[in-house]
Write a protein that holds these residues in place. Sequence first.
Motif, mmCIF file in Angstrom:
data_model
loop_
_atom_site.group_PDB
_atom_site.id
_atom_site.type_symbol
_atom_site.label_atom_id
_atom_site.label_comp_id
_atom_site.label_asym_id
_atom_site.label_seq_id
_atom_site.Cartn_x
_atom_site.Cartn_y
_atom_site.Cartn_z
ATOM 1 N N TYR A 97 -5.246 2.481 8.379
ATOM 2 C CA TYR A 97 -4.639 1.575 7.390
ATOM 3 C C TYR A 97 -4.253 2.329 6.122
ATOM 4 N N LEU A 122 -1.034 4.321 6.902
ATOM 5 C CA LEU A 122 0.123 3.417 6.969
ATOM 6 C C LEU A 122 0.524 2.944 5.577
ATOM 7 N N MET A 123 -0.483 2.621 4.776
ATOM 8 C CA MET A 123 -0.202 2.113 3.443
ATOM 9 C C MET A 123 0.514 3.162 2.606
ATOM 10 N N ILE A 175 5.953 -2.132 5.982
ATOM 11 C CA ILE A 175 4.866 -1.284 6.490
ATOM 12 C C ILE A 175 3.625 -1.459 5.623
ATOM 13 N N THR A 206 2.010 -4.707 6.462
ATOM 14 C CA THR A 206 1.382 -4.656 7.788
ATOM 15 C C THR A 206 0.075 -3.884 7.737
ATOM 16 N N ALA A 207 0.061 -2.808 6.940
ATOM 17 C CA ALA A 207 -1.171 -2.019 6.822
ATOM 18 C C ALA A 207 -2.311 -2.897 6.331
ATOM 19 N N PHE A 245 -5.760 -3.981 8.186
ATOM 20 C CA PHE A 245 -7.060 -3.756 7.553
ATOM 21 C C PHE A 245 -7.925 -5.011 7.647
#
Lengths: 130, 495
Positions: A17, A20-21, A43, A46-47, A51
């Motif tokens: 996560y 991605l973040m 994105i 979504t991260a 999480f």
Amino acid sequence: MESILDHVIAKYNYWIYVVLMMIGFYAMIGKRNLVKKLLGMNIFQTAIILFFISTGAKKGGSIPILDKYAALQGQVDVNQVVNPLPHVLMLTAIVVGVSVTGVALAVMQRIYRKYGTLEEDEILHKIENE
Amino acid sequence: MKSNLHMYVMAAPLLTAFLVNIFGRNNRKVIAPMVLGALGLSSLLAIAVLKRTLMLGDLSYTAGAWTPPWGIELLVDPLSALMLLLIAAVSFIATFAALPCVKRDLEDRQHLFFTLYLILIAGLMGLVLTADAFNLYVMLEITSITTYGLIALGRGRAPLSSFNYIIMGSVAASFYLLGVGYLYLLTGTLNMADIARYLPALQGTAALSTALAFILIGLWIKMAFFPLHGWLPRAYTDAPDGAGVLIAPLMTKVTIYLMVRLMLTFQSPTFPLISMDVRTLVIWAAAIGIVCASSLALAQRNLKQMLTYIIIAEVGYMVGGAWLANDQGMTGTLLHIVNDALMTLCLFLAAVAIAYRTGSLHFDNLKGLYRRMPWTMAFFTIGAFAMIGVPPTCGFYSKWYLLLGGIEAGQWEFVVALIFSSLVNAVLFFRIIELAYFGSLQDSEHHAHASAEPQEAPWWILSPLALTAVLLIVVGLSTGPLVNNIIRLMIPVGF
């Protein structure tokens, strides 16, 4: 070195996560194309959704559909059931994310109609020359 | 006490939003009475809620009969009742001016504009009412999404400004959501009062600090706290006039109230949320923010743009005041939230009135305005005096409390920044007053078509402006009862 690796593997969901973040955050701040910025934003969101979902997971946990009376009498072992609350929260967060994306796309369409491009530099250039 | 009363305050604009969309589509004439009726009703109910909370204590409503801490609770105490009344009243007053502006700018999209407008107001009320940390996120996004839409309806580069706001606003909301996620992991609950119960046990853990940092940074971006203010000036300048009069006075102020409310809920003698080193850092940021934003305001040559930088400076006042962590500072902050909403409303209404008649807010266009729009400029002057902090307008009293708080806490940089900003405000507004009063129409290149005959703004804009200007003085003179009966009650002991 090995201990760090163990640390990463033991909590791999959080590392995913975070990575991605950061990708999303970079796209939002660093890219000059509006579509890429919007993708970065998606994105990023979504991260956070991933999480939340991963925090509800339990090893060997089953789906949280329970017999009401058994639950009220305390016959349900909470360790056997996945926590459903983060999922519920994220359903709402997904709805919010979709609506923000929708508004952003509509706004982007207006920008494109007006300036004929979605590159921020070119748009700013055109505004200065107006 | 259980009650439904405060829900009606929020339900009135929310339900009317859908009715306006359905019936306003074919018949434009019904829009104005519906919107004004709903907001008028809201304001009256908000007064009733405030009275009842002062007599009976907190009112609570549990959504879907799920008892808190599991269900979502909508709680109203005297302070949130005051905020509720502020939102209802400011939006009611702003709507009078919004109606003619929208009619002119967005002729065939009036029903769509007012649908968003009313949902925004309902969202702001929801923000003030909710006692659930996740519900707060949803409300925050309802207000933000409607604001993005309203700003994008503006002219010129409005869509681009709106897009930048969308990106920054989404980062802010995501940070807040992440912070709430951490808090949920740590405490297992989302009800704010319930979270506060578990906090003392978690004191000093890195996870808790991270959670609070994420939440605060999220809120700071939303309220445009320096140096996270980048999105605000363009977004507010480019917003259509009808939306600007609502968004500018309320959005930042309600977000500041949220920060204060989280601070007051989480703070307890066993859990000092505001630790010394963080506090100094925030107050320094506030002081630097006030000075920078005031200086940037000096550089602007457009009235509305100048006002947006003043808004950013005022955000610095309130954040700094809250983090002084003493009685006077907190009183000053809460009072300034009310006062600043009214002052900003007054100045934006005046700006809208001028823009409605002259078409531009560039300084060159303001010359000789006292002759052409004497009443508008008279009320503008009252608003300007309030912003500078001249007694008996309300701006003086809240600034006085903030100064006292700064001196008491020994945070001299904050005191200096406040005084500097007041002086800059004086320069800013006297420059405009000079231009408008002494600036001769003959020097202006527009003299060919700009007559010196009085040419006031329409009554729809002038009357709310007059009402707000009177309110500035009335609220200023009733500072005593406001502070003693409502604000002081809400500040916990030992603050």
